[in-house]
Structure formats: structure tokens, C-alpha cells
Design a protein around this motif. Sequence first.
Motif, PDB file in Angstrom:
ATOM      1  N   TYR A 104       2.447  -2.425   3.151  1.00 11.22           N
ATOM      2  CA  TYR A 104       1.777  -1.300   2.747  1.00 11.22           C
ATOM      3  C   TYR A 104       1.881  -0.926   1.373  1.00 11.22           C
ATOM      4  O   TYR A 104       1.029  -0.537   0.714  1.00 11.22           O
ATOM      5  N   ALA A 105       3.100  -1.327   0.704  1.00 11.45           N
ATOM      6  CA  ALA A 105       3.347  -0.908  -0.778  1.00 11.45           C
ATOM      7  C   ALA A 105       2.275  -1.977  -1.586  1.00 11.45           C
ATOM      8  O   ALA A 105       1.585  -1.428  -2.485  1.00 11.45           O
ATOM      9  N   TYR A 130      -6.045   0.384   4.402  1.00  8.42           N
ATOM     10  CA  TYR A 130      -5.266   1.032   3.324  1.00  8.42           C
ATOM     11  C   TYR A 130      -5.730   0.857   1.835  1.00  8.42           C
ATOM     12  O   TYR A 130      -5.747   1.521   1.044  1.00  8.42           O
ATOM     13  N   ARG A 151      -1.505  -0.654  -0.902  1.00  5.72           N
ATOM     14  CA  ARG A 151      -1.751   0.795  -1.395  1.00  5.72           C
ATOM     15  C   ARG A 151      -2.131   0.481  -3.124  1.00  5.72           C
ATOM     16  O   ARG A 151      -3.148   0.837  -3.474  1.00  5.72           O
ATOM     17  N   GLU A 152      -1.304  -0.591  -3.615  1.00  7.62           N
ATOM     18  CA  GLU A 152      -1.435  -0.921  -5.024  1.00  7.62           C
ATOM     19  C   GLU A 152      -3.048  -1.281  -5.262  1.00  7.62           C
ATOM     20  O   GLU A 152      -3.877  -1.385  -6.283  1.00  7.62           O
TER      21      GLU A 152
END
Lengths: 365, 365, 365, 365
Positions: free
Chosen positions: B190-191, B222, B194-195
Motif C-alpha cells: 500500500y505504500a 488506493y 499510495r505513491e
Amino acid sequence: MTVIIVLRETATESELSQVLNLADRVGSDVRRHSPHLLSLTGDLATVDQAVAHLPQVRHVAGVPGQYPCASAQARIGLPSSVRLGDATVGPGGFTVIAGPCSVESRDQLLEVAHAVRDCGAHALRGGAFKPRSSPYAFQGLGRRGLALLAEARRATGLPVVSEVLDVRDLDAMLPAVDMLQVGARNMQNYALLRELGRLRVPVLLKRGLAATIDETLMAAEYILDGGNPDVVLCERGIRTFETGYRFTLDIAAVPVFKERSHLPVIIDPSHAAGETSRVLPLALAAAACGADGIIVETHCDPAAALCDGKQALPTHRLPELVDGVLQVARAAGRLTADRRAGDERELVLAGAPVGPVAAARVVRR
Amino acid sequence: MTVIIVLRETATESELSQVLNLADRVGSDVRRHSPHLLSLTGDLATVDQAVAHLPQVRHVAGVPGQYPCASAQARIGLPSSVRLGDATVGPGGFTVIAGPCSVESRDQLLEVAHAVRDCGAHALRGGAFKPRSSPYAFQGLGRRGLALLAEARRATGLPVVSEVLDVRDLDAMLPAVDMLQVGARNMQNYALLRELGRLRVPVLLKRGLAATIDETLMAAEYILDGGNPDVVLCERGIRTFETGYRFTLDIAAVPVFKERSHLPVIIDPSHAAGETSRVLPLALAAAACGADGIIVETHCDPAAALCDGKQALPTHRLPELVDGVLQVARAAGRLTADRRAGDERELVLAGAPVGPVAAARVVRR
Amino acid sequence: MTVIIVLRETATESELSQVLNLADRVGSDVRRHSPHLLSLTGDLATVDQAVAHLPQVRHVAGVPGQYPCASAQARIGLPSSVRLGDATVGPGGFTVIAGPCSVESRDQLLEVAHAVRDCGAHALRGGAFKPRSSPYAFQGLGRRGLALLAEARRATGLPVVSEVLDVRDLDAMLPAVDMLQVGARNMQNYALLRELGRLRVPVLLKRGLAATIDETLMAAEYILDGGNPDVVLCERGIRTFETGYRFTLDIAAVPVFKERSHLPVIIDPSHAAGETSRVLPLALAAAACGADGIIVETHCDPAAALCDGKQALPTHRLPELVDGVLQVARAAGRLTADRRAGDERELVLAGAPVGPVAAARVVRR
Amino acid sequence: MTVIIVLRETATESELSQVLNLADRVGSDVRRHSPHLLSLTGDLATVDQAVAHLPQVRHVAGVPGQYPCASAQARIGLPSSVRLGDATVGPGGFTVIAGPCSVESRDQLLEVAHAVRDCGAHALRGGAFKPRSSPYAFQGLGRRGLALLAEARRATGLPVVSEVLDVRDLDAMLPAVDMLQVGARNMQNYALLRELGRLRVPVLLKRGLAATIDETLMAAEYILDGGNPDVVLCERGIRTFETGYRFTLDIAAVPVFKERSHLPVIIDPSHAAGETSRVLPLALAAAACGADGIIVETHCDPAAALCDGKQALPTHRLPELVDGVLQVARAAGRLTADRRAGDERELVLAGAPVGPVAAARVVRR
């Protein structure tokens, strides 16, 4: 390793004996699967040297030990085909089998059967005996359903495919049914498979929902080795973690079955789809990927169906389905390029003699 | 229940504020996903009564709560499309992305890239950063690979698709890559997602090998909720018990994705096939079942490939592949019937504004 | 084949060089994984003859090529252990790590932490950063959660285990956390694994929900080969067709991990169970089958939990859990028979030097 | 919803009729499963009001519609038990069934049978009819194997468990076998299940390798509803992607079966393990998690076994196995805390009358 020896059609009994004797000398576990197919355990080069020069020997090859009769090499790489009434399941065609999940009534069956015939499909499916997870669910009309199937066959001329659940039902089924279906739950019911091997009626063998491709071929081998050469495989979806549909249609099983075996392969898009809206896309995928046909559930009034209505295509959408799959099959090169293979097929019958099958259909060994 | 409100393109900021105020009164968890898409938790009828009469409101609908932006209703049932260089992935076309598993050398990449262009494919794939199960396997050329991809793009005019493994690589990748691929292993990183949501570069999101269809849509959410509307989903095979190939291509995921979401869906036949001989049948199935394209691994010398050579189509077979999938896509009605949808798509952009995307590609929020 | 050479602890740098030189002569791909563990590609007998007679060489063995550091042979068949605060995860003990799914508030965390300490558990778990399938679900308190974990550690003396999602959070996490957890979704996030390999803080590596046992060991290898010897594996349930619970706890993975690797293995019964009532039976099974411990979700008020409350054991049932697992572990022979292995372990550290780890915990290479 | 009505043991035929009449008035699909168990479709509160006040009514409850007889409520939450010779499978004990995969010879069977008796195990397993994936694999000694099993029973006093493959073998099996095993491949062979429902011999029903927990209970329902109350469920591993062992032992199925059903559950650690070394850890896990017993393959000379030798425990290790599982079962509270349930069980027999079963064992309805 397991080695097969394919004899020529013209081989005499004494020529066969000669090969059997040589095979016994250079290998072990010699088996005579059919008049034209032997297998043994041995060294390929040694066996080849011992028998390949004989005029009655057509082909020597190493094969997977567990399904020599079903292996592609048993037919020298040529696909086999299986008669279904006037139709043929196999190269050069794309067979559409359609009908209700279960026979519910005379009116329902005849209405569906006429729609199936009118759209140009090749055969009628319909369950008289239904395997149901719950003992309290509708289990089919049984023998009365068989009588209705026989009537629908007479009325439409369509050959009939229906599922067998119990060896004790076979005598009642044979007069009414042109192809016996073994359902996914019974794919490894070996008592049933062995009995089907003794018949001369084509078998539609559905892959179990957790059966590997090789296990499916071994299940077919039970029938083939028993002497019945007419087996059609059916991919109908396997069980995985995904819950967005009913079963995961394993489309890649088609090319893998074709690599490993000469048997025809059809696809059941209905059980995988779980919902009507997905039946057409899956049927088109089947036509594109090299399958030999489809078996589809259809109903004149899906909302009123006693079984699996949610996945039944309404009969009025059958023409769209049949036109679609034939167009895609043609675009994928199936209805033209394979024709030659279909012609050659007539000549090469080792391990799967198509000829005398239909005539001898109800003769048990 | 989660309810979405789709505003007209022409809505002004004050009209938007009016809707937000009303939404706050009749529901909770009001979210503004994009200038034209709001969601809230509330009763559908109540929300509908409160806002549907406003001229700036185009559509009110209940949706799955976990992916309102990705839901089909966010675009009123119209499929979205995503730019990929001069091409468009989405209705009315069938996009072929091809290239090597990994960039290995200048010669290799340029030879493959020219073959990809010459066969009529639309984009070049190639991995500079390779996720490998073993730390001792070839991990890609890294930044040198990116430079070679940029060169191949200049030489052929083809847009480039390449996988991102690490948020810290993004700055280096953006100048060289037209579409960022998120691999199956990182689908729930998810990091990283999100980016990517903060960028204006299209993303190819591969389904994880045990991700459900809904989890895949939540992963896309996301990115969409982050503000990046350009997501293409990719089915590349899931993990099951079958070992006859590498992964089980979940062909039925295509119609299910299409029911639930407006996002384009392509298929990767290579990773599922595991072997070259099965790539074509699976690609044809993709073209038949309604997918928007394929991404295929190809190599000028598969036997010498540093990664996944066994499943790489030799470049000389690319023309057969491209002709085949286009013929089947046409037979399946894709290249004609969908064209109208493609035209309407230009008009309706709520939740996925296609227009300004390409221009703003490398601008982070 | 891949061959490893394990050197004695007392080997000097020049003795190491001597072995490296010989290894270069008899094999290829020579790698120095740690001061006491080398691997190379070569013939086992040849390598053995070349180096086994040297006094500094303790052991030569063939191993799976993809995880030499994690292989059982890298420690000559002796299981390794990993420090967790004052506790040790490994032979001769059974470690209980317990705590809330996510840190929700100071009151919640301190109440749970005291219950965890009072029942005799060894460490506190608690998520500050939560990976959630939906972008709209509670994502954890982030850095404020870390501060609360640090406070709970001070208040109870318990070491803390917490999940890392993003390499950019590591600097903030290291002062607050004694063991970094890699969640199932990130098991193949190699950018993250490589970064953890550069640290000297123990890592709890959860198996991905569709990762094979060997893929899990390869993921561990990324960390070990990076220089961090302190990895604990965690089986937490895999994804299958069964929907009667949340994930299928793969209990047989424990003995298979133990055959193939020296790394400690613990079990997470909570995520597999999905419901509180099944946590105890699964925890007892873990204690019986040879696992080195469990990591359990617990909450002072499960019904009010922000995340996964359905599977959280109420804190008042922790004593029953801890007593139960220790009794079963003892009955299974674990707490006595393994003690000797535990003692020997202190002496043999090739490939996993336990000694200097705690001291150097926050020193990056 | 499906509602069950459990009558008291002492209810007379006329009291039963009274309840049936009332049930017909307040619901539909009224079924009489046994003299003491009725089910109907209706509203729970309405049914409760109509019949709960009658002295002959013991319990009214809503249940899953597809397996009322197997549901936990059919026995008011009390677990049932099943006689196996002098032993009882169920609460308050832990039953060990051991023996060879297949009966191979008189010497082999008697040697193993004596070892099974001497180690304190409760019953002998042994296959006379073997279901094999390949038609060319050893298929068991058939009726000669049954005669040997009968001899081993006489020689050791141990009850015998053996698999039935074909309804046509039942008459030959009944004199030799105390419990009929239905293998995983036949779990949904409904023709066979129905026939077993007509017998009064206990049945060991193995879960299919892709059967859900609920499908397994529905398969049991076929037998229970047929009138045979003596069914023991067996978890033997399901099919997943993992290849590190043979099948994935679904240990969590035990607590879930126990929540949903009153039927005893045992575990087969051998087929899941695939290798001898993992049998003991899995057996211990079974004893810890609440299973009622295990069924284990053992052989006097595993290397010479005709079938599944790789997973057979050598007979000399049986004492270690039996001691281990009993110690762990005791530590897990099974051999003491459950005893009370065992006593109460004697009193409550609705839906599963244990008493008259053994006597009537070979009487078909």
C-alpha cells in the motif's frame, strides 16, 4: 520408462503375437490395451531396436506410464474424435451440446429440445439423475426423466447426453442416451469408470473440481484400458479461493490436455460462470483456445428452473451463443486448419477405433 | 450503504459545495474522491431525494463500499479507457503490449522492440527492476535498463511499460516509462500504491496470485482515490493446485471485473502459460472473452533469456499472435460493437478524467 | 549443485581467505554470506576433498541453491534461536507474543499490555501501521502508535513486535520496536526485505497467503544474505477454497520448515481462526506440532476493536491460553527434550551469530 | 428457515403423531428423520410456540437447512459418539486406528495387527479394495483381503476399519468389517452414501480433497437421513497450491466441525504428511486441537509396501505415537474434562441412537 508400440491397422493376430513375444523379451509389464496398442516397461532405444523394423509396427514411443492409452503418442500425435449421434466431437468442428440442467417435465424438455435443435446445436443434454450436495434438494426425475429424453430425441433427432450416477442405472440408461456423462463428483469413482470401460457407448468425463490434468487423464485411462475408446474430456471449472463466480474455469487445461492426450476436450462454461451473464464470454474463450466444443445449460424459463437456474442461458439467447462460438472458432482457425487432421484421423485408429463403435453401442463385453 | 453522487463535468465549485453540504446532512463519511465523484454512507433513497433533482448531479447509485471510485457505477456503467502513448487501452480496441521479461542488453532490447513495432503491437514492455523469488537470481539492469528503455522508445516510437518495485525508484523511472506496472507480489504494497495515486502516470496493476477480484479492485481504489484515474487491471494467473502449467489463468475474472468496475482489463498469457506453446491459445481466449488487451513476453532468443525464457514467444511468432488476437477480437464483436461505447466514453469522465492526464503525466501532487 | 562451507567460529580472516581461494578453484559463484558461511556452485565431493581437511572448516554440505543461509545445513542441523528482549524464540522454550491487532489508544494499549505481562506471555504485539485491503478502513495510529508502544514497553518491560509497511518508516520504528514484523502482503516486497537485511533488529517474517514453503525461505534468505541473522518465520494461514474460517492454518508447514531450515517458526492462530472460539484449539495444535511459539491477537474489549475484533481473544482468557499451550508443549516433549539443543545452540553460530545481535540492534550497515 | 424438533426418548408413537400434525399446520416440508428428530421449514418462534410446551418435546431450534440431522442442535449441543468394536469414538477418549494402507499378505497383516494391538491402539485399518489414480497401480487383494482382515480381527480382537468402493461389495464386506470407510474420492458418491444409510454399521466418512466443511456435513446427512446414525467424520488433508507435502491438513476443520455438528471427528495425519517424519507432529496437533482420534498408516516394512510406503510409520514407532497422542490429549484437557459430556451422552440419543446399533449391525432396512 513406459514405452508404447502402435501397430498398423492391418496387423494380423500372428503379427501381433510376434510383437508381444519380442516385447516380453526386452521389457516387463507388457500390456495389450487394444488390438493395435501395446505398452511395456523398458528402455525406449532397446524396444525400438527390437520391433521398429517390423512391417506391422507403426510407431514406438516413450509415454507417461500412467495413461498410455490416453497419451498423445498412442495416436502418433493425431487427435481422436468421438461420434455423438450424427455429429463428431473432435478436429475440424466445434460441437455445441445444450439443454436443461435437469429434466423437469415433458413440456419443459420438449420446448428446450426444439430450441436447441433450431439454433443449430448438435446434441441435447439433460439430467435424469442429479447429484446434489444436499439430500433434500431435487434429485431428478430418474427413470421417468430417461423416458422423456428418449421422446425428445425422437422428436428432434438430437443425440442425448445424460449423467450416470450409479452402475445399477446403466441398463435403463443405455436405450435413451447417446453419451454417458460422468460428473465431476464421480471422476474418481473407479467402480463406475471400469463399468463404462466395458461398454461401447461414448463417455463424457468431467474433470473433478480438484483433479489435476494428469489425474483426469488417468480416470480416462480406466475407461480406455477397459476397451471403450470413446472418451471426451470436459473442463468445467476447478475449485479455488475466488468467490466472484462458482468455479474457476481452467482455460489453460485445454492446450495442456491437447499436448498430453489425443482425446477431444470440451468446456462447460455454465458451472464455472455461476451466472448467465458470464456464459457467453466463457463460451467464446472456449471456442478461441482450441476446445472441441461446449456443453451449456439452457432453460426456457430460468427463473422457474428446479436446479441451477441462475446459470442457465434462456433458450432465446441460444442463437447468439451458437453464432458467436462458431464465428470465433473460425477466426481462431479451428474450422478450417484442423480439417486435414480430421481427415487423417479416419485412417489412424490405434488405441481408439472409431469405426465399429456406434454399431456396437449397447453391447457389453 | 455506500452511495455515490456523480456530478456533471460542468459543475462549478459552488455547485459542488452545495452537494457536499446536502450530503453531510443526509449521510456520514462524506468523501470527495475527485471533482466529480463523491461518496457517503447513507440510505440510497434519502440521498437520491436530497440531491438527484439538482442540475449539477448526473447520477446517484449504491455501490460496494470498498471501491466506490473503481465501481462500474462511478462511470454510470460506461467503461473507462487509459492512454498509453498514442494508443488507448479500453473499449473499441484491443491493445497488444509485448517485450522481453527483462532488459538484458542494448542489442537484445532494440531487436525485440523493433519486432514489437513491426508486428503492429501498441507498446513495449521490459523489466529494468525484476522481483525474483531468490535473492541470487538476476535482478535486472536497474537504472541502466531504464536508459535502454528510453532509447528503445526513441528508436521505435513505442510507449514503454515497466515494473516499479520501490517508491525510491520512481523519480528515475518517470522520464523513461509511459505506464508503471505493479507486479503481482506488490499488489497489496500500500505504500507503493499510495505513491502511485499521487502521480499522473498510468498504472498497470497486476492481480496478486491469491488476490480475490474484490481485493484487486480495492488495490486499484488506493490509486484512484489518491487522484490518479488511470489504472489498467491485469489478470495474470492465480495460484491453484494444478501443476501442469505455471499459474491458472482466471479467464472468468474478465467478465466479473467488467461487471463490477469500469476499469480496463488486460491479460498476461505468458506467466500463466509457463511454456511458449500455450501462449497463443491463452491470448486468443483473452481476445474472445472481452479483455481489452494482452501483455506478452517475447524474446529474440528465448533459449538465452536471463529470465523466464521458457514462456517467451520468439519474436518471429509475434505477427501470428497479433493477427490472431485481432481476428478473434473482431469475431467476438469487440472491434465494432464497442466502438460506440468508446465514443460516449469521451464525454463522461467523472471519476476518471482522461483528458488532462497525458499532459500532466510527471507532475506529482 | 550448491555447496556450503561452514567455518569454525575461531577462524581468522587469513584462514577464511584460504578457504575462499580454494573455493574459487573448485567451483563458481562463490559467495560469502557471513564470516562463517560460504556457498558455491560445484560438485560436493570435489569441494569436500578440497577444504574439509582444513582445521578451520567445520562442515561441508549440499543445500537447496536458493536459500543456503536459511537451510538446515547452514547450522549443521541445529535449530537457531532469536532474541526477543529477554526472551528467546527457539528450541527449549515456547514463546507467546500477544497484543491487540492495532494500537487504538493509550488506555487500550496499556490495559492489554498489562494483561499480556500478567499472564506470563513473553512479548507484546501491536500494529501502528496497518495494511488494510480497503483504503477507507482504519490504517493505524502511525507514529503516535509507536510512541504508545514505547510507553507500553517501559510500563511492562515487555519487548515489542510491530509491523513495518514502508522502508521510510524504519527510522521512526527502530527506537520503539524490538522485532519488526513483515506482514503476509509484503512477504515478497524485496525492497523492504533488503532494507531489513541491513539492520541488526530481529524480523518476524509472515508467510504470504499463497507463498510456498520454499518461497518463504527464499524471502528469509533476502534478509539473512543481507547480513541480518535474526529471522523468525510465521505461519498464519494460507488461502484455499474453504470459507468456514478466515485462512487455512497450514500446520504441516511447521515440520517441513524445520526439516528444511534452522530458523524458528511460530504460528499465528488468530488470522486463520477468524473467530475467537477457534483460537485456543489452533494455539494448542501449534504447541503440539513443534512450533517455537505463537503470536495471538487479544483485546480488552473485542466488540469495540477497530480492527479484527471478531478474532481477538478477550484479555481475561489469556491465562487459559498461556497455561494451555505450555502444558501441551511440555506434553509434546518440547520444553524438556529440546533443552539440550538449546544449550548446544549457544556454541554454534555459523550463519546466524546470536551473540552480538542485541547490542547492535539499531546499527545499520 | 429450517427448524428441528427433538423429541424425548420416551415419546410414544401417538405423541409423535401429535407433533407431526402440529408441525404440518405451522410449517412445510415436514420430515421425520428418526423417531426423535423432525425438521420443517417455518418460522422458529411460531414453531416453538406451537410445540415447545408439549411434554414429549425436548428441544426446538433453527438449523442449517441442508444438514439438520448432522447439526449440533440435533443433539442439543452434545457431541455424539460411535461404537467401534469395544471402543467408542467420541468425547472422553482419543481413539487410535492404525494399520497398513492395503492388506498385502497374511504375514504382513498379522504382524502389523499384533503391533497395533500391542501398542494400545483401538482398531485396525487395512484396505482390501484400493482406489488408485492409475488403473495400473496395485488395486488391493479384494475379497481375499477381506478374509485376511477377518482373520486378523479374530487373532487380535481388534475391530476392523476398511474402505468400500462399490455398493456391490457391501455384502462381502459386512461380515469382515466393523466400520466402513468412505474415501475422499467417493465422498460425493451419493449412490454409495444412500446405501450406507440403509445399513446399521458405523461409517468413517473422509472429507473430499476439495470438499468444504458444509459439503462434508451434507454428505454425512445422506447417511444419517437414511437411518444410519453412526457416522465419524475424517479430515485427511485438502488440496492446495503447496507441494512441500502431500495434502494440506486442515486442522481448523476440527473446531469448525465441532461447532456445526455433533458428529465425532478424527484426523488422518498420514495422507497429509506424505512422509513418515511428519506423521507424529500432525498426530500430536490432532490430539491437541480437540479431534476424537486419528487413523494412521503403519507397516512392518515401509520400504517394501505396495502402496504409500513413504508415509507409513514403521510399526516399531507405534508406541511412541500412541503415548505421545494420549499425553497431549490429556494435557489439552480432553481425557478428563470431556468425560462428563461422555456420560450425559448416554442419555440423549435423538438423531443418533447409539444403543441398538451394534446389535443390529448387519441388518439392512
